[in-house]
Design a protein around this motif. Sequence first.
Motif, short mmCIF file in Angstrom:
data_model
loop_
_atom_site.label_atom_id
_atom_site.label_comp_id
_atom_site.label_asym_id
_atom_site.label_seq_id
_atom_site.Cartn_x
_atom_site.Cartn_y
_atom_site.Cartn_z
N GLU A 61 44.24 42.00 -70.84
CA GLU A 61 45.67 41.84 -71.15
C GLU A 61 46.40 41.25 -69.94
OE1 GLU A 61 46.90 45.72 -72.30
OE2 GLU A 61 46.00 45.55 -74.28
N VAL A 68 53.85 56.21 -70.70
CA VAL A 68 53.53 56.62 -72.07
C VAL A 68 53.13 58.10 -72.05
CG1 VAL A 68 51.93 56.27 -74.00
CG2 VAL A 68 52.83 54.31 -72.76
N ASN A 77 54.47 58.15 -84.42
CA ASN A 77 53.98 56.82 -84.03
C ASN A 77 54.44 56.50 -82.61
OD1 ASN A 77 54.69 55.72 -87.34
ND2 ASN A 77 52.68 56.03 -86.47
N GLY A 78 53.49 56.02 -81.82
CA GLY A 78 53.85 55.63 -80.45
C GLY A 78 53.89 56.79 -79.48
N ALA A 79 53.46 57.98 -79.93
CA ALA A 79 53.51 59.16 -79.05
C ALA A 79 52.50 59.05 -77.91
CB ALA A 79 53.25 60.43 -79.86
N THR A 124 46.37 56.10 -76.79
CA THR A 124 46.33 55.90 -75.34
C THR A 124 45.49 57.01 -74.68
OG1 THR A 124 48.50 54.89 -75.45
CG2 THR A 124 47.77 55.64 -73.28
N HIS A 137 47.58 61.60 -89.11
CA HIS A 137 48.91 61.97 -89.59
C HIS A 137 48.76 62.83 -90.85
CE1 HIS A 137 50.98 59.40 -86.78
NE2 HIS A 137 50.18 58.40 -87.10
N1 ATP Z 1 48.19 47.52 -74.51
C1 ATP Z 1 49.41 48.03 -74.40
N2 ATP Z 1 50.25 47.54 -73.49
C2 ATP Z 1 51.50 48.05 -73.37
N3 ATP Z 1 51.97 49.07 -74.10
C3 ATP Z 1 51.16 49.59 -75.03
C4 ATP Z 1 49.85 49.11 -75.22
N4 ATP Z 1 49.28 49.82 -76.21
C5 ATP Z 1 50.18 50.73 -76.60
N5 ATP Z 1 51.33 50.59 -75.89
C6 ATP Z 1 52.53 51.43 -76.00
O1 ATP Z 1 52.15 52.77 -75.70
C7 ATP Z 1 52.80 53.66 -76.57
C8 ATP Z 1 51.77 54.61 -77.19
O2 ATP Z 1 50.91 53.86 -78.04
P1 ATP Z 1 49.71 54.55 -78.80
O3 ATP Z 1 48.99 53.47 -79.52
O4 ATP Z 1 48.95 55.37 -77.86
O5 ATP Z 1 50.49 55.47 -79.84
P2 ATP Z 1 49.92 56.36 -81.00
O6 ATP Z 1 50.43 57.72 -80.79
O7 ATP Z 1 48.45 56.22 -81.13
O8 ATP Z 1 50.68 55.68 -82.24
P3 ATP Z 1 50.25 55.56 -83.79
O9 ATP Z 1 50.42 56.87 -84.42
O10 ATP Z 1 51.26 54.57 -84.29
O11 ATP Z 1 48.86 55.02 -83.84
C9 ATP Z 1 53.57 52.85 -77.57
O12 ATP Z 1 54.93 52.88 -77.21
C10 ATP Z 1 53.03 51.44 -77.42
O13 ATP Z 1 54.05 50.51 -77.57
#
Ligand code: ATP
Length: 610
Positions: A119, A374, A394-396, A400, A560
């Motif tokens: 990235e 994050v 979402n986005g929690a 990550t 979910h």
């Molecule tokens: N490669 C990346 N670069 C920058 N920010 C990222 C990247 N991947 C995810 N994010 C940000 O990190 C945050 C957490 O993303 P993550 O995918 O871990 O969420 P999640 O809890 O798995 O969400 P979901 O339930 O939608 O799958 C989000 O705000 C997302 O925008």
Amino acid sequence: MRSSARARVLRDFASAAPGLFAAALVFMVVEALLPNVVLVAMGRTVGGIPAAVEDGLGSPAGHRMLVDLGAAGGLYAVSLLRGPVEDALSTVAQARMSVVTRRRLIEAVSAPAGIDHLEDPAVLDRLSSAQGELMSQEPAGAAMALIGRTGDRLSGVLACAVLAAFHWWLGLGVLAMWLVLNRPLRALVRSRVGTYRRATETLRRSWYFAGLARRPQAAKEIRVFGLGDWLVGRHRALYDEAMRPSWAELRRINRRIALLSALVLGVYAVSAALLGRAAYHHTITLGALVVMLTMLPASMQAGSVNAADFALEGMLASVPDLDALTSDLTAAGPDEDAAGPGKDTAAVPVAGLPREDVVFASVAFRYPGTDQDVLTGLDLVLAAGTSTAIVGVNGAGKTTLVTLLARLRDPTAGRILIDGVPLSALPAREWQRQVAVVYQDFTRFPLTARENVALDLLGGPVDAEALARVARRAGAADLVDGLPGGWDTVLSAQYEGGQDLSGGQWQRLALARALYAVERGARILVLDEPTAQLDVRAEARFYDRFLDITKGVTSVVISHRFSTVRRADRIAVLDGGRVTENGTHDELLRADGTYAEMFRLQVARFGEGR
Ligand SMILES: Nc1ncnc2c1ncn2[C@@H]1O[C@H](COP(=O)(O)OP(=O)(O)OP(=O)(O)O)[C@@H](O)[C@H]1O
């Protein structure tokens, strides 16, 4: 820099294909000699015509002319083979070298254990250049292009030598002119290549839009949303944006090239006129005139530049980028990373871990290039052999967290401990083999069903029994049986005899893939939304098998769907970058917090959760 790129491509070619390299060098010499020899032979023939006409073809002069004609004709016929021979050599050489350069590219991008570099715009720019995308020049063709152009140059220098043999001042004068002009001409070509290099990122985006129409996934939306013209427009606009700043420079370069060309043409016109005058005054023979008039244009090869030079410079421009990618990315290899805070524990054998638990201790994480954490001070314990569900909006940061667990990225603060050993102290590659993940966006390899499940896990033959077992547990056994070629069916409609699967069918195979990895020794199983694409019955069967699927491994399930979540031994709620609730389903319901609220909402709305 560029001369080292030249030496580099020749060295690589010589070591990858020594026989071919030798053949290419022979070709280069022939390329240098033959055109000149043909021209000299023709000159001799023409020069002999007056005597042959005067004495008759039966005379010694006539015989000499006929022999010269035969020789010239024969040599010319042989020279016609140069094109096909060069094409054949180039094709084979390019095929060989593209294997070499692709292997280097794959090795370079796969070298880091993590994925941050994929990235990183600077890395992606280099990658784009190393693949020859910027100017649509296949870098694998550089060696043969260089040898071909060197042959042309030598041919031009020899033409100058032939001219010098008749009139030393003419040959040396033309050669000297090209020696002086070649440097600035090549610099101009290079600066044209440089204009592309400076616009790499915008060009990358432009090529992205150009390539989108070919991707089946995108093709659907392009049609449904009527995006065809928009796509062309975006591609065009970005290309213009990338190139606009350099247009003025390109115009300047082209003006200089035109100016230099006019100068050269002037020199040649004067030379030709001088030769004409000499012939008119009979100070040179007809043969000499013909040879020199044909040698004059041939001598241009000594230093002129053309599209082939532009193409060659484009190919050579990718060499330093490929080298830099290789050295930068391999230097940041996984085992160097392992020498982190727990350097002395790097000798801990990874196989079999974790035996006790995985602990996230005050873990924080921020994606590179962003300004927001994050995860912030996240604490979580995954007890070995148990299942933990992670829930959150979402986005929690759920996915990550998995990325950190698989050590595809490192926390920006805090530590992850595996049986008390910092994860950063374990060899990243070995640790990654301990983690089997069914990603939300798992890869649909256009390979057979068997390969999609077993891949090349740890090499060696595929364990057919294990394959059948994991297919059963993943609910994929009937699906595979129903395929026309069973396990041997290629799962892509883009290949002969292949067939694609539905989203839910693919998801079962992805689960089987992770379970197969567990069979082969992985100790952590991560299921990221494992039922998102399953139908109601398949989902129900998944719940029934959940305990069997997660038996004996440390598992993390992100979902979910509370009907899945509640089956986990423990549930952790992720909110605001940290774990805010943690316990069994019953405990969390009793606590009446966020989990209980989310659970009740889903049950009330959809009747799920049972
Ligand atoms: N490669 C990346 N670069 C920058 N920010 C990222 C990247 N991947 C995810 N994010 C940000 O990190 C945050 C957490 O993303 P993550 O995918 O871990 O969420 P999640 O809890 O798995 O969400 P979901 O339930 O939608 O799958 C989000 O705000 C997302 O925008």
